[in-house]
Design an enzyme around this catalytic site. Structure first.
Site, PDB file in Angstrom:
ATOM      1  N   ALA A  45      26.297 -15.477   7.718  1.00 44.07           N
ATOM      2  CA  ALA A  45      24.970 -16.075   7.553  1.00 44.07           C
ATOM      3  C   ALA A  45      24.097 -15.747   8.755  1.00 44.07           C
ATOM      4  CB  ALA A  45      25.094 -17.595   7.410  1.00 44.07           C
ATOM      5  N   LYS A  46      22.821 -15.481   8.491  1.00 47.56           N
ATOM      6  CA  LYS A  46      21.863 -15.331   9.594  1.00 47.56           C
ATOM      7  C   LYS A  46      21.325 -16.738   9.868  1.00 47.56           C
ATOM      8  CE  LYS A  46      18.108 -12.324  11.188  1.00 47.56           C
ATOM      9  NZ  LYS A  46      18.851 -11.668  12.291  1.00 47.56           N
ATOM     10  N   ALA A  47      22.126 -17.487  10.585  1.00 45.91           N
ATOM     11  CA  ALA A  47      21.879 -18.908  10.798  1.00 45.91           C
ATOM     12  C   ALA A  47      21.378 -19.166  12.216  1.00 45.91           C
ATOM     13  CB  ALA A  47      23.161 -19.703  10.554  1.00 45.91           C
TER      14      ALA A  47
ATOM     15  N   TYR B   6      22.608 -18.345  17.059  1.00 51.39           N
ATOM     16  CA  TYR B   6      21.821 -17.671  18.091  1.00 51.39           C
ATOM     17  C   TYR B   6      21.750 -18.458  19.399  1.00 51.39           C
ATOM     18  CZ  TYR B   6      20.500 -14.000  14.901  1.00 51.39           C
ATOM     19  OH  TYR B   6      20.553 -12.915  14.050  1.00 51.39           O
TER      20      TYR B   6
END
Length: 289
Positions: free
Chosen positions: A157-159, A163
């Site tokens: 997932a680009k969650a 980050y």
């Protein structure tokens, strides 16, 4: 357009309609602000067309699903929202940010099933992510943090929550005069930079970490296909840190980074060589075709 990101002219698409840039706000008790229940996409528009925009829309929906959120919009509706934002702001070349998150509602604990899933799309004009390093070769630090095991978090997932260590590691790198930082994974293999995938060149062949424990970037996938089409061997595999001494070239890929040469990682040095230059040039041609 310049200045603070919350104080600009223009329009942002929010929950189905365009609103004035300065009015695109959320409540302080938004669930995502407290619990990182947020996913996003970064995309670039070239000459009025978003590169692989529909794939980004599909990935946004899939990232939301992996975080147990159901997208209130289809990929086609998200595509249209992005086009509306670009048109409303008069952009032909821009960076596009689509974000989906759990908003404020009846829940304010870890569970948020009764809170709405919200979405926004913004766009702005953004130059080279690494500045002059784009052509001179970026300098990378080695992060003290490691990419987590897929058993601890949905790494596909680009969650937003993934980050957190990226921000910390990039700050530490910049304090040392570097452009970015390289992560190892939890087992000590080479993983990725804070916002880009990494490739190495040795004797005309390309080596890149197997993307099964971090995000398999859309730009990464594009570059692998480009290399395959050129007949260049691509080895997707586990890479040990000590192997970096034997690689001749290195480059990063990402929507923001595009294709950026790397000149140094820690004590290891790399040439900005022919393979890297050709891929960077051909990628530029591809996205503007």
């Amino acid at each position: 357009m310049a200045g603070a990101y919350d104080d600009r002219d223009g329009k942002i698409w929010m929950d189905g309609k365009l609103v004035d840039w300065r009015d695109a706000q959320v409540h302080i008790l938004t669930h995502a602000l407290h619990y990182a229940s947020s996913v996003f996409e970064g995309e670039r528009c070239y000459n009025g067309k978003i590169f692989r925009g529909h794939e980004h829309s599909l990935r946004l929906i899939e990232s939301a699903r992996l975080l147990d959120m159901t997208s209130p919009y289809t990929a086609e509706e998200i595509d249209r929202a992005k086009d509306e934002v670009l048109a409303a702001n008069g952009f032909k070349d821009a960076y596009v940010r689509a974000v989906m998150w759990r908003g404020s509602g009846e829940d304010m604990g870890v569970s948020a099933r009764r809170n709405p899933v919200r979405m926004a799309v913004a766009a702005w004009e953004w130059g080279s992510y690494y500045g002059d390093a784009k052509w001179q070769g970026a300098k990378l630090d080695i992060a003290k943090w490691k990419r987590p095991s897929p058993e601890t978090i949905p790494t596909a997932a680009k969650a937003a929550g993934l980050y957190m260590i990226c921000t910390m590691s990039k700050h530490a790198a910049e304090a040392k005069g570097c452009s970015d930082a390289l992560f190892m994974d939890w087992e000590g293999y080479v993983a990725e930079a804070t916002g880009a995938n990494i490739f190495f060149v040795k004797d005309g062949e390309v080596h890149t970490p197997l993307a099964d424990r971090f995000l398999n970037g859309i730009t990464r996938q594009t570059v692998v296909q480009m290399l395959n089409d050129k007949g260049i061997a691509v080895h997707e595999r586990r890479i040990r840190p000590e192997e970096l001494a034997d690689f001749q070239e290195c480059f990063l890929t990402g929507t923001a980074a595009e294709v950026t040469p790397v000149g140094q990682i820690g004590d290891w040095h790399f040439q900005v060589g022919d393979t890297t230059r050709k891929i960077a040039e051909e990628y530029e041609q591809l996205v503007r075709a």
